[in-house]
Scaffold this motif. Structure first.
Motif, PDB file in Angstrom:
ATOM      1  N   GLY A  13       0.838  -1.198   0.000  1.00 20.33           N
ATOM      2  CA  GLY A  13       0.000   0.000   0.000  1.00 20.33           C
ATOM      3  C   GLY A  13       0.865   1.236   0.000  1.00 20.33           C
ATOM      4  N   ARG A  14       0.240   2.358  -0.284  1.00 20.56           N
ATOM      5  CA  ARG A  14       1.013   3.604  -0.308  1.00 20.56           C
ATOM      6  C   ARG A  14       1.392   3.995   1.127  1.00 20.56           C
ATOM      7  N   PRO A  15       2.288   4.969   1.296  1.00 18.60           N
ATOM      8  CA  PRO A  15       2.738   5.308   2.638  1.00 18.60           C
ATOM      9  C   PRO A  15       1.602   5.769   3.535  1.00 18.60           C
ATOM     10  N   GLY A  18      -1.127   2.529   7.060  1.00 22.76           N
ATOM     11  CA  GLY A  18      -1.197   1.687   8.260  1.00 22.76           C
ATOM     12  C   GLY A  18      -0.657   0.281   8.064  1.00 22.76           C
ATOM     13  N   LYS A  19       0.216   0.127   7.081  1.00 22.96           N
ATOM     14  CA  LYS A  19       0.767  -1.209   6.816  1.00 22.96           C
ATOM     15  C   LYS A  19       1.538  -1.741   8.023  1.00 22.96           C
ATOM     16  N   SER A  20       2.385  -0.893   8.576  1.00 22.52           N
ATOM     17  CA  SER A  20       3.204  -1.351   9.701  1.00 22.52           C
ATOM     18  C   SER A  20       2.338  -1.648  10.912  1.00 22.52           C
ATOM     19  N   THR A  21       1.311  -0.836  11.112  1.00 22.77           N
ATOM     20  CA  THR A  21       0.403  -1.073  12.238  1.00 22.77           C
ATOM     21  C   THR A  21      -0.287  -2.425  12.069  1.00 22.77           C
ATOM     22  N   LEU A  22      -0.692  -2.713  10.841  1.00 23.00           N
ATOM     23  CA  LEU A  22      -1.333  -3.997  10.564  1.00 23.00           C
ATOM     24  C   LEU A  22      -0.344  -5.151  10.767  1.00 23.00           C
ATOM     25  N   LEU A  33       8.605  -0.686  12.268  1.00 28.15           N
ATOM     26  CA  LEU A  33       8.661   0.684  12.741  1.00 28.15           C
ATOM     27  C   LEU A  33       7.352   1.384  12.388  1.00 28.15           C
ATOM     28  N   VAL A  34       6.748   2.066  13.333  1.00 30.73           N
ATOM     29  CA  VAL A  34       5.545   2.835  13.001  1.00 30.73           C
ATOM     30  C   VAL A  34       5.843   4.306  13.252  1.00 30.73           C
ATOM     31  N   ASP A  35       5.379   5.112  12.374  1.00 31.00           N
ATOM     32  CA  ASP A  35       5.713   6.526  12.468  1.00 31.00           C
ATOM     33  C   ASP A  35       4.672   7.335  11.706  1.00 31.00           C
ATOM     34  N   ASP A  36       4.520   8.588  12.089  1.00 31.40           N
ATOM     35  CA  ASP A  36       3.579   9.435  11.367  1.00 31.40           C
ATOM     36  C   ASP A  36       4.150   9.964  10.062  1.00 31.40           C
ATOM     37  N   GLN A  37       5.477   9.904   9.947  1.00 28.24           N
ATOM     38  CA  GLN A  37       6.115  10.379   8.715  1.00 28.24           C
ATOM     39  C   GLN A  37       5.848   9.374   7.597  1.00 28.24           C
ATOM     40  N   VAL A  40       8.123   5.731   6.249  1.00 28.71           N
ATOM     41  CA  VAL A  40       9.023   5.315   7.318  1.00 28.71           C
ATOM     42  C   VAL A  40       9.518   3.880   7.145  1.00 28.71           C
ATOM     43  N   THR A  41       8.632   3.058   6.611  1.00 27.52           N
ATOM     44  CA  THR A  41       9.015   1.660   6.436  1.00 27.52           C
ATOM     45  C   THR A  41       9.929   1.533   5.223  1.00 27.52           C
ATOM     46  N   ARG A  42      11.215   1.433   5.464  1.00 28.35           N
ATOM     47  CA  ARG A  42      12.167   1.451   4.366  1.00 28.35           C
ATOM     48  C   ARG A  42      12.457   0.062   3.820  1.00 28.35           C
ATOM     49  N   ALA A 122      -9.636  -1.957   3.747  1.00 25.83           N
ATOM     50  CA  ALA A 122      -9.935  -0.546   4.032  1.00 25.83           C
ATOM     51  C   ALA A 122      -9.566  -0.314   5.486  1.00 25.83           C
ATOM     52  N   ASN A 123      -8.409   0.266   5.702  1.00 22.17           N
ATOM     53  CA  ASN A 123      -7.921   0.430   7.075  1.00 22.17           C
ATOM     54  C   ASN A 123      -8.430   1.746   7.673  1.00 22.17           C
ATOM     55  N   LYS A 124      -8.227   1.879   8.943  1.00 24.78           N
ATOM     56  CA  LYS A 124      -8.655   3.045   9.729  1.00 24.78           C
ATOM     57  C   LYS A 124     -10.182   3.160   9.674  1.00 24.78           C
ATOM     58  N   SER A 149      -9.640  -1.983  11.417  1.00 23.81           N
ATOM     59  CA  SER A 149      -8.883  -0.958  12.123  1.00 23.81           C
ATOM     60  C   SER A 149      -7.660  -1.637  12.720  1.00 23.81           C
ATOM     61  N   ALA A 150      -6.563  -1.443  12.059  1.00 23.33           N
ATOM     62  CA  ALA A 150      -5.329  -2.103  12.501  1.00 23.33           C
ATOM     63  C   ALA A 150      -4.980  -1.607  13.900  1.00 23.33           C
ATOM     64  N   GLU A 151      -5.230  -0.316  14.110  1.00 24.18           N
ATOM     65  CA  GLU A 151      -4.839   0.279  15.381  1.00 24.18           C
ATOM     66  C   GLU A 151      -5.689  -0.253  16.529  1.00 24.18           C
TER      67      GLU A 151
HETATM   68  N1  LIG Z   1      -7.212   5.966  12.964  1.00 20.50           N
HETATM   69  C1  LIG Z   1      -6.393   4.985  12.629  1.00 20.50           C
HETATM   70  N2  LIG Z   1      -5.098   5.256  12.413  1.00 20.50           N
HETATM   71  C2  LIG Z   1      -4.304   4.247  12.068  1.00 20.50           C
HETATM   72  C3  LIG Z   1      -4.759   2.924  11.914  1.00 20.50           C
HETATM   73  N3  LIG Z   1      -3.737   2.141  11.522  1.00 20.50           N
HETATM   74  C4  LIG Z   1      -2.657   2.948  11.457  1.00 20.50           C
HETATM   75  N4  LIG Z   1      -3.000   4.219  11.789  1.00 20.50           N
HETATM   76  C5  LIG Z   1      -2.086   5.367  11.854  1.00 20.50           C
HETATM   77  O1  LIG Z   1      -1.624   5.701  10.562  1.00 20.50           O
HETATM   78  C6  LIG Z   1      -0.296   6.193  10.597  1.00 20.50           C
HETATM   79  C7  LIG Z   1       0.599   5.393   9.640  1.00 20.50           C
HETATM   80  O2  LIG Z   1       0.684   4.062  10.084  1.00 20.50           O
HETATM   81  P1  LIG Z   1       1.872   3.119   9.638  1.00 20.50           P
HETATM   82  O3  LIG Z   1       1.540   1.774  10.105  1.00 20.50           O
HETATM   83  O4  LIG Z   1       3.178   3.700   9.980  1.00 20.50           O
HETATM   84  O5  LIG Z   1       1.694   3.224   8.059  1.00 20.50           O
HETATM   85  P2  LIG Z   1       2.536   2.554   6.874  1.00 20.50           P
HETATM   86  O6  LIG Z   1       1.587   2.288   5.789  1.00 20.50           O
HETATM   87  O7  LIG Z   1       3.347   1.444   7.384  1.00 20.50           O
HETATM   88  O8  LIG Z   1       3.412   3.757   6.439  1.00 20.50           O
HETATM   89  P3  LIG Z   1       4.825   3.801   5.686  1.00 20.50           P
HETATM   90  O9  LIG Z   1       5.813   3.216   6.661  1.00 20.50           O
HETATM   91  O10 LIG Z   1       5.003   5.245   5.506  1.00 20.50           O
HETATM   92  O11 LIG Z   1       4.701   3.040   4.433  1.00 20.50           O
HETATM   93  C8  LIG Z   1       0.152   6.068  12.032  1.00 20.50           C
HETATM   94  O12 LIG Z   1      -0.014   7.326  12.644  1.00 20.50           O
HETATM   95  C9  LIG Z   1      -0.832   5.073  12.639  1.00 20.50           C
HETATM   96  O13 LIG Z   1      -1.024   5.280  14.007  1.00 20.50           O
HETATM   97  C10 LIG Z   1      -6.156   2.673  12.170  1.00 20.50           C
HETATM   98  O14 LIG Z   1      -6.660   1.568  12.078  1.00 20.50           O
HETATM   99  N5  LIG Z   1      -6.920   3.748  12.522  1.00 20.50           N
END
Ligand SMILES: Nc1nc2c(ncn2[C@@H]2O[C@H](COP(=O)(O)OP(=O)(O)OP(=O)(O)O)[C@@H](O)[C@H]2O)c(=O)[nH]1
Ligand SMILES: Nc1nc2c(ncn2[C@@H]2O[C@H](COP(=O)(O)OP(=O)(O)OP(=O)(O)O)[C@@H](O)[C@H]2O)c(=O)[nH]1
Length: 482
Positions: A13-15, A18-22, A33-37, A40-42, A122-124, A149-151
């Protein structure tokens, strides 16, 4: 530790979707690594995942960095593509709160061309904020979006329902295969341990995180001191005091940052007292340095033989190289002072040819050009040294070894002196560092040395040992099936 054989599921998925959270949710540990930037996932991260009893290997991929849907960034694309090869399913994640973006659509287009089955996520999706985004997901033509909702850990049961038909069968098959293989492997290990005990060899386990014991040897004036200083220079971190191994040699531990991965790797430089401060007696120099160097070899895993580009390969160098190989160490050769070398390509090819000629029992020893003064080639040298240790420490799977053995004997059957064929019956790996094998057979006294060389060269080439010294011992065996 060996990873269990599990079906592989790649998260794409695109940055920031929430891939890392999942990934963390599935793997259950904070591995990624989870980050708002965004972005981040390199690197790809892997972990054993469990989803209501469904087990698989989850792979977290780098985000698709560029927002420009027309030009997907090559590096990210390439990485994602690599992680898809061999994957059994993909979880394609988008952000239900922001809805679809052109980049999501681009990824979907690309994914549809791949062969891997996809679950659209469909996350979040907690609360109501994701409702319209969830519906939007249908337009990607990848079936029903699974709201998650991964979170908050919501939607897990739906994810299970969508994913399990894609991988359950494979998981079960792999489980059965793994059990069968483990049983065979256990049998083999017993046999290998017995054979090793008979040989007086210890089977040691290799820890890839252990410091790489590296020795740098070479004739006087090749540039060893300069090289060591450069390696340990300004930007290097010395991690420990110099610890004495013997009266004559010391070890310097330091962390080297691998430029490509940014990973910190531990190196233990085996230095000899003589390497740092040598006798002033000029006419003894030659003798002393070789002896000192060879003491370091005893404690090293990988040995770099340093040549002087202004002098080329000399007989003395070949003697050192042969000695290192006889000791069973992993050898590589670096031509130093490349900054002042003349006619470089002729020099390199000349050294290559002279090496293959002079080290006939081990062709293809890694050869690199370096400069201890400018630092050129030093990172490559260290990377190559780690690779070499990996091969030197490797244990071949029983199935791989047997496949090779059968193939090698078919391609070129052992001779039949006096009309009676020499029988080679089976092979087992009895040791690593360097890799050692025992082949059991009958009438082995009649086996020509050239055939043994053929086996050694073939095992090296076909089983990717490269230019690591590989040892084969022949043992006569009664036919166990008689
Ligand atoms: N509201 C909400 N926020 C979420 C959920 N899952 C992840 N997030 C937030 O989304 C942001 C990005 O999450 P990451 O898991 O770092 O996303 P990623 O897709 O791995 O991002 P990259 O590393 O940039 O590719 C973080 O601030 C998470 O806390 C969710 O289910 N609900
Ligand atoms: N141009 C150039 N000169 C180098 C390089 N590496 C070493 N030298 C020079 O080569 C000479 C010998 O270098 P040392 O590092 O003392 O060599 P050594 O192998 O440790 O020598 P011994 O202590 O006698 O064993 C010195 O004058 C260095 O400056 C290099 O990469 N390029």
């Amino acid at each position: 530790m060996k990873m269990r054989k599990l079906p592989q599921v790649v998260i794409i998925g695109r940055p920031n979707v929430g891939k890392s959270t999942l990934f963390n949710r599935l793997v259950g540990k904070r591995l990624a690594l989870v980050d708002d930037q965004p972005g981040v996932t390199r690197d790809r991260r892997m972990g054993e995942a469990g989803l209501l009893g469904l087990e698989f290997e989850a792979v977290d991929t780098a985000g698709w960095e560029d927002e420009d849907a027309q030009s997907l960034p090559g590096r990210m694309l390439a990485q994602t593509q690599v992680s898809l090869t061999g994957a059994d399913a993909a979880l394609f994640v988008y952000d239900a709160r922001t809805g679809l973006t052109p980049l999501d659509e681009e990824i979907a287009r690309w994914l549809r061309e791949q062969e891997v089955p996809v679950v659209l996520i469909a996350n979040k999706a907690e609360g109501n904020a994701g409702e319209s985004g969830i519906i939007e997901g249908w337009s990607l033509g990848m079936g029903e979006p699974v709201p998650v909702s991964a979170e908050h850990g919501e939607g897990i049961a739906d994810l299970y329902t969508a994913l399990s038909p894609l991988i359950a069968e494979k998981a079960e098959r792999m489980q059965i295969e793994a059990e069968a293989e483990a049983a065979i492997e256990a049998d083999r290990m017993r046999a290998a341990a017995e054979a090793a005990a008979a040989e007086g060899i210890e089977l040691e386990a290799h820890d890839p995180g252990a410091p790489l014991a590296l020795a740098i040897v070479g004739r006087p004036n090749a540039g060893k001191s300069t090289l060591v200083n450069k390696l340990l220079g300004e930007d290097r971190l010395l991690t420990g005091p110099e610890a004495g191994i013997t009266r004559d040699s010391i070890a310097i531990d330091w962390d080297w940052t691998e430029p490509k991965s940014g990973e910190q790797r531990k190196i233990r430089l085996i230095d000899t007292a003589g390497m740092r401060k040598r006798s002033k007696v000029v006419d003894k120099l030659e003798k002393l340095s070789v002896a000192d160097g060879l003491r370091a070899v005893d404690y090293a895993e990988v040995v770099v033989l340093l040549l002087d580009a202004t002098r080329g390969l000399e007989v003395q160098d070949l003697k050192i190289a042969n000695k290192v190989i006889e000791e069973g160490r992993a050898l590589m050769i670096a031509i130093n002072k490349w900054d002042v070398a003349e006619d470089t390509s002729a020099l390199f090819n000349g050294v290559r040819a002279a090496l293959d000629d002079g080290l006939s029992q081990l062709k293809g020893v890694p050869l690199l050009a370096v400069s201890a003064v400018t630092g050129k080639g030093l990172d490559q040298m260290l990377s190559a040294a780690f690779d070499l240790r990996e091969a030197w420490s490797r244990r071949v799977s029983t199935s791989g070894l047997n496949r090779w053995f059968e193939h090698a004997l078919n391609m070129n059957p052992p001779p039949a002196p006096g009309g009676r064929r020499i029988k080679l019956r089976y092979i087992t790996q009895v040791g690593t560092r360097p890799p050692r094998f025992v082949i059991f057979g009958t009438r082995l006294d009649d086996l020509p040395a050239s055939y043994e060389r053929y086996l050694v060269n073939s095992i090296r080439k076909e089983l990717d040992f490269g230019a690591v010294p590989v040892r084969i011992t022949l043992k006569s065996a009664k036919n166990p099936f008689d």
